[in-house]
Design a protein around this motif. Structure first.
Motif, PDB file in Angstrom:
ATOM      1  N   SER A 147       1.184  -1.027   0.151  1.00  0.00           N
ATOM      2  CA  SER A 147       0.084  -0.231   0.252  1.00  0.00           C
ATOM      3  C   SER A 147       1.474   1.385   0.297  1.00  0.00           C
ATOM      4  CB  SER A 147      -1.158   0.076   1.659  1.00  0.00           C
ATOM      5  OG  SER A 147      -2.215  -1.202   0.816  1.00  0.00           O
ATOM      6  N   GLN A 148       1.718   1.332   0.784  1.00  0.00           N
ATOM      7  CA  GLN A 148       2.385   2.190   1.074  1.00  0.00           C
ATOM      8  C   GLN A 148       3.313   2.333  -0.861  1.00  0.00           C
ATOM      9  OE1 GLN A 148       3.151   4.345   3.616  1.00  0.00           O
ATOM     10  NE2 GLN A 148       4.595   6.107   1.858  1.00  0.00           N
ATOM     11  N   VAL A 149       4.328   1.658  -1.085  1.00  0.00           N
ATOM     12  CA  VAL A 149       4.627   1.793  -2.489  1.00  0.00           C
ATOM     13  C   VAL A 149       3.621   2.596  -3.540  1.00  0.00           C
ATOM     14  CG1 VAL A 149       5.639   0.273  -4.056  1.00  0.00           C
ATOM     15  CG2 VAL A 149       6.221  -0.133  -1.835  1.00  0.00           C
ATOM     16  N   ALA A 150       2.657   1.331  -3.179  1.00  0.00           N
ATOM     17  CA  ALA A 150       1.300   2.580  -4.108  1.00  0.00           C
ATOM     18  C   ALA A 150       1.415   4.109  -3.913  1.00  0.00           C
ATOM     19  CB  ALA A 150      -0.321   1.438  -4.403  1.00  0.00           C
ATOM     20  N   GLN A 151       0.923   4.298  -3.076  1.00  0.00           N
ATOM     21  CA  GLN A 151       1.270   5.518  -2.385  1.00  0.00           C
ATOM     22  C   GLN A 151       1.782   6.518  -3.252  1.00  0.00           C
ATOM     23  OE1 GLN A 151       0.652   6.481   1.385  1.00  0.00           O
ATOM     24  NE2 GLN A 151      -1.755   5.219   1.434  1.00  0.00           N
ATOM     25  N   ASN A 152       3.728   5.924  -2.708  1.00  0.00           N
ATOM     26  CA  ASN A 152       4.863   6.292  -3.210  1.00  0.00           C
ATOM     27  C   ASN A 152       5.368   6.326  -4.711  1.00  0.00           C
ATOM     28  OD1 ASN A 152       5.503   7.025  -0.549  1.00  0.00           O
ATOM     29  ND2 ASN A 152       7.527   5.292  -0.164  1.00  0.00           N
ATOM     30  N   LEU A 153       4.330   5.793  -5.586  1.00  0.00           N
ATOM     31  CA  LEU A 153       4.662   5.975  -6.880  1.00  0.00           C
ATOM     32  C   LEU A 153       3.792   7.136  -7.519  1.00  0.00           C
ATOM     33  CD1 LEU A 153       3.504   1.795  -7.808  1.00  0.00           C
ATOM     34  CD2 LEU A 153       6.283   3.656  -8.373  1.00  0.00           C
ATOM     35  N   ASN A 154       2.361   7.325  -6.475  1.00  0.00           N
ATOM     36  CA  ASN A 154       2.001   8.409  -7.653  1.00  0.00           C
ATOM     37  C   ASN A 154       2.456   9.538  -6.984  1.00  0.00           C
ATOM     38  OD1 ASN A 154      -1.048   6.841  -7.670  1.00  0.00           O
ATOM     39  ND2 ASN A 154      -1.364   7.492  -5.952  1.00  0.00           N
ATOM     40  N   SER A 155       3.697   9.830  -5.782  1.00  0.00           N
ATOM     41  CA  SER A 155       4.202  10.539  -5.569  1.00  0.00           C
ATOM     42  C   SER A 155       5.193  10.958  -6.812  1.00  0.00           C
ATOM     43  CB  SER A 155       4.974  11.098  -4.798  1.00  0.00           C
ATOM     44  OG  SER A 155       6.214  11.634  -4.003  1.00  0.00           O
ATOM     45  N   ASP A 156       5.423   9.504  -6.756  1.00  0.00           N
ATOM     46  CA  ASP A 156       7.080   9.380  -7.911  1.00  0.00           C
ATOM     47  C   ASP A 156       7.017  10.214  -8.818  1.00  0.00           C
ATOM     48  OD1 ASP A 156       8.349   8.666  -6.047  1.00  0.00           O
ATOM     49  OD2 ASP A 156       8.751   6.612  -6.624  1.00  0.00           O
ATOM     50  N   GLU A 157       5.637   9.928  -9.336  1.00  0.00           N
ATOM     51  CA  GLU A 157       5.150  10.608 -10.870  1.00  0.00           C
ATOM     52  C   GLU A 157       4.750  11.777 -10.914  1.00  0.00           C
ATOM     53  OE1 GLU A 157       1.148   9.079 -11.539  1.00  0.00           O
ATOM     54  OE2 GLU A 157       1.632   6.922 -11.783  1.00  0.00           O
ATOM     55  N   GLY A 158       4.993  12.393  -9.982  1.00  0.00           N
ATOM     56  CA  GLY A 158       4.711  13.998  -9.673  1.00  0.00           C
ATOM     57  C   GLY A 158       6.380  14.717  -9.641  1.00  0.00           C
ATOM     58  N   VAL A 159       6.798  14.102  -9.468  1.00  0.00           N
ATOM     59  CA  VAL A 159       8.046  14.305  -8.648  1.00  0.00           C
ATOM     60  C   VAL A 159       9.367  14.154 -10.343  1.00  0.00           C
ATOM     61  CG1 VAL A 159      10.722  13.150  -8.100  1.00  0.00           C
ATOM     62  CG2 VAL A 159       8.797  13.793  -6.762  1.00  0.00           C
ATOM     63  N   LEU A 160       8.604  12.950 -10.947  1.00  0.00           N
ATOM     64  CA  LEU A 160       9.045  13.232 -12.676  1.00  0.00           C
ATOM     65  C   LEU A 160       8.621  13.525 -13.637  1.00  0.00           C
ATOM     66  CD1 LEU A 160      10.978  10.735 -14.643  1.00  0.00           C
ATOM     67  CD2 LEU A 160       8.567   9.274 -14.753  1.00  0.00           C
ATOM     68  N   ALA A 161       7.916  14.087 -13.442  1.00  0.00           N
ATOM     69  CA  ALA A 161       7.319  15.152 -14.358  1.00  0.00           C
ATOM     70  C   ALA A 161       7.735  16.302 -14.611  1.00  0.00           C
ATOM     71  CB  ALA A 161       5.523  14.953 -13.842  1.00  0.00           C
ATOM     72  N   ASP A 162       8.277  17.080 -12.849  1.00  0.00           N
ATOM     73  CA  ASP A 162       9.069  18.102 -12.034  1.00  0.00           C
ATOM     74  C   ASP A 162      10.362  18.162 -12.734  1.00  0.00           C
ATOM     75  OD1 ASP A 162       9.588  20.486 -11.325  1.00  0.00           O
ATOM     76  OD2 ASP A 162       9.128  19.506  -9.179  1.00  0.00           O
ATOM     77  N   LEU A 163      10.532  16.877 -13.019  1.00  0.00           N
ATOM     78  CA  LEU A 163      12.069  16.489 -13.038  1.00  0.00           C
ATOM     79  C   LEU A 163      12.201  16.880 -14.602  1.00  0.00           C
ATOM     80  CD1 LEU A 163      13.333  14.278 -10.508  1.00  0.00           C
ATOM     81  CD2 LEU A 163      13.821  16.457 -10.560  1.00  0.00           C
ATOM     82  N   VAL A 164      11.783  16.255 -15.588  1.00  0.00           N
ATOM     83  CA  VAL A 164      11.486  16.000 -16.926  1.00  0.00           C
ATOM     84  C   VAL A 164      11.721  17.278 -17.352  1.00  0.00           C
ATOM     85  CG1 VAL A 164      10.286  15.225 -19.226  1.00  0.00           C
ATOM     86  CG2 VAL A 164      10.666  13.975 -17.621  1.00  0.00           C
ATOM     87  N   SER A 165      10.057  18.254 -16.690  1.00  0.00           N
ATOM     88  CA  SER A 165      10.339  20.055 -17.176  1.00  0.00           C
ATOM     89  C   SER A 165      11.184  20.499 -16.529  1.00  0.00           C
ATOM     90  CB  SER A 165       9.303  20.505 -16.539  1.00  0.00           C
ATOM     91  OG  SER A 165       8.667  21.561 -16.594  1.00  0.00           O
ATOM     92  N   ARG A 166      12.246  20.670 -15.791  1.00  0.00           N
ATOM     93  CA  ARG A 166      13.846  20.943 -15.114  1.00  0.00           C
ATOM     94  C   ARG A 166      14.026  20.703 -16.955  1.00  0.00           C
ATOM     95  NH1 ARG A 166      13.143  20.521  -8.723  1.00  0.00           N
ATOM     96  NH2 ARG A 166      11.327  21.635  -8.292  1.00  0.00           N
ATOM     97  N   SER A 167      14.049  19.500 -16.609  1.00  0.00           N
ATOM     98  CA  SER A 167      16.005  19.033 -17.387  1.00  0.00           C
ATOM     99  C   SER A 167      15.251  19.115 -18.457  1.00  0.00           C
ATOM    100  CB  SER A 167      15.837  17.832 -17.549  1.00  0.00           C
ATOM    101  OG  SER A 167      14.891  16.934 -17.968  1.00  0.00           O
TER     102      SER A 167
END
Length: 217
Positions: free
Chosen positions: A153-173
């Motif tokens: 369950s925690q990993v599933a929640q973290n994946l949602n957070s990771d999607e936002g982090v990934l989108a943010d990092l791609v935009s910054r790069s």
């Protein structure tokens, strides 16, 4: 003959007067002479001086642009996702740390396993003790499954957070203004990948522990 002599004398007198008058007249200003060769030489010198100035200005402009590029290359990213990644890992680590039942520690696991999973019971061990041990093994298996499900369950929640982090990092790069920002964005993307790898190992650890407890029981 006398008349000729008088005429000659008069002519000499007039010439003398005219000569004196000419000597008394102020000489006129000299007429300037245009030196074409000197004019061309001066013009060429002025052109060369202007070219030197233009070259110096262009050099200064290049140096200024170089400084601007260097400042861009040294510009850091406005934020860092490392703390967010560490927080996610800390949450999953807490789930493992507070897991009840058989501890995730080598020495403690050996002691608990030797006590709860003996190869055989001696005659001195009562039936009640065997029942208690069986109940403890069942409880450990149950908590192992619970920890594995909590981790999922925690990993599933973290994946949602990771999607936002990934989108943010791609935009910054993609919008990086310099080499430093691009490198930092890449490093943070690698950190996200490493975090997900660690999290996957944690999840696999809890699932394998639950399966091992069930097999041991």
């Amino acid at each position: 003959m006398t008349t000729r002599f008088l005429s000659a004398a008069r002519a000499v007198s007039v010439a003398t007067v005219l000569a004196g008058a000419l000597m008394m007249v102020t000489p006129a200003d000299p007429i300037p002479v245009f030196d074409a060769a000197n004019y061309v030489q001066n013009t060429l010198g002025a052109v060369r001086a202007l070219q030197q100035i233009e070259n110096q200005v262009r050099q200064l402009q290049n140096e200024a642009q170089s400084l601007v590029n260097q400042s861009r290359n040294l510009t850091s990213l406005p934020s860092n996702v490392t703390d967010r990644l560490r927080a996610n890992l800390a949450t999953t680590r807490q789930l493992i740390t507070r897991a009840q039942g058989m501890a995730f520690d080598v020495q403690q696991t050996d002691a608990d396993f030797a006590r709860l999973y003996p190869q055989q019971y001696t005659a001195a061990v009562s039936g009640d003790q065997m029942v208690q041990d069986a109940r403890a093994r069942w409880q450990h298996m149950l908590t192992g499954l619970q920890t594995a499900m909590q981790m999922q369950s925690q990993v599933a929640q973290n994946l949602n957070s990771d999607e936002g982090v990934l989108a943010d990092l791609v935009s910054r790069s993609q919008s990086a203004t310099g080499a430093l920002q691009a490198m930092q964005a890449t490093n943070q993307l690698l950190a996200l990948q490493a975090k997900q790898s660690i999290q996957s190992q944690q999840l696999q650890l809890t699932q394998d522990r639950a399966a091992a407890l069930e097999l041991a029981r």
